[in-house]
Design an enzyme around this catalytic site. Structure first.
Site, PDB file in Angstrom:
ATOM      1  N   VAL A  89      -1.903   0.794  -1.932  1.00 36.37           N
ATOM      2  CA  VAL A  89      -3.066  -0.067  -1.709  1.00 36.37           C
ATOM      3  C   VAL A  89      -3.313  -0.966  -2.917  1.00 36.37           C
ATOM      4  CG1 VAL A  89      -5.521  -0.136  -1.121  1.00 36.37           C
ATOM      5  CG2 VAL A  89      -4.049   1.635  -0.145  1.00 36.37           C
ATOM      6  N   CYS A  90      -3.198  -0.404  -4.109  1.00 36.55           N
ATOM      7  CA  CYS A  90      -3.423  -1.186  -5.337  1.00 36.55           C
ATOM      8  C   CYS A  90      -2.432  -2.342  -5.447  1.00 36.55           C
ATOM      9  CB  CYS A  90      -3.292  -0.297  -6.563  1.00 36.55           C
ATOM     10  SG  CYS A  90      -4.410   1.110  -6.579  1.00 36.55           S
ATOM     11  N   SER A  91      -1.212  -2.104  -5.036  1.00 38.04           N
ATOM     12  CA  SER A  91      -0.163  -3.120  -5.152  1.00 38.04           C
ATOM     13  C   SER A  91      -0.363  -4.261  -4.165  1.00 38.04           C
ATOM     14  CB  SER A  91       1.213  -2.469  -4.943  1.00 38.04           C
ATOM     15  OG  SER A  91       1.448  -1.507  -5.954  1.00 38.04           O
TER      16      SER A  91
END
Length: 199
Positions: A89-91
């Site tokens: 998700v962060c990426s």
């Protein structure tokens, strides 16, 4: 008319952000670590709307140290805490903010990204993402000190997926901790930026 245009624009941005982020995820190939489904929220906020935001100074991947106080009286600040580099998700989340750069500028705001990863890890990760227009800061040592000040340090040592909007006077006008497993809604952030007009 203006509201109608904004709704159409938001729909286009959200679709584009989704496709854009997905495309970038493919660039990571087998480098992404998937931690699986996590407890949605695992901390208790220590700040609230109307509070003066805790000041901090952290190293950035550009080699500079960035302090929150340097923006006071000049720009509104959005802080995006994300849990960890090299995770799914962060990426996707941070590259998605590239699409909103003009909206940040329009509302005299800047974005700061913070994780508890060290600078070399963040350097490699963000290089893989491509160019990000905003400062990426390391809250690695003392570990998670800034996340702890805001009350978004989880029990496993990573930060929550959280957004804070801070006006030019240093006052928190928005504080939201998202489900760590999901990307925050771009439309809500745009609405919060619009509220800063005239401040």
């Amino acid at each position: 008319m203006k509201k109608h245009f904004r709704i159409i624009f938001l729909m286009v941005v959200m679709v584009a952000a989704s496709d854009y982020a997905f495309g970038l995820s493919e660039a990571f190939k087998n480098n992404i670590y998937n931690p699986g489904e996590l407890k949605p929220v695992d901390s208790v906020l220590k700040v609230k709307i109307g509070d003066v935001a805790p000041d901090f100074t952290l190293p950035s991947i550009s080699g500079k140290e960035i302090s929150l106080r340097e923006f006071k009286g000049k720009k509104h600040v959005v802080i995006s805490f994300v849990p960890a580099a090299w995770t799914p998700v962060c990426s996707d989340q941070w590259p998605g903010y590239n699409i909103l750069k003009d909206i940040f500028e329009q509302h005299e705001a800047t974005l700061i990204g913070i994780t508890v990863d060290n600078v070399p890890t963040l350097h490699a990760w963000t290089n893989q993402m491509g160019d990000l227009w905003f400062d990426v800061l390391s809250d690695f040592w003392p570990h998670g000190k800034v996340a702890e000040k805001f009350g978004v340090l989880r029990s496993d040592g990573v930060s929550e997926r959280a957004l804070f909007v801070i006006d030019k006077e240093g006052i928190i006008t928005y504080a939201h901790v998202s489900d760590i497993n999901k990307r925050p809604d771009l439309e809500n952030l745009i609405k919060e930026l619009e509220k800063l007009d005239g401040k």
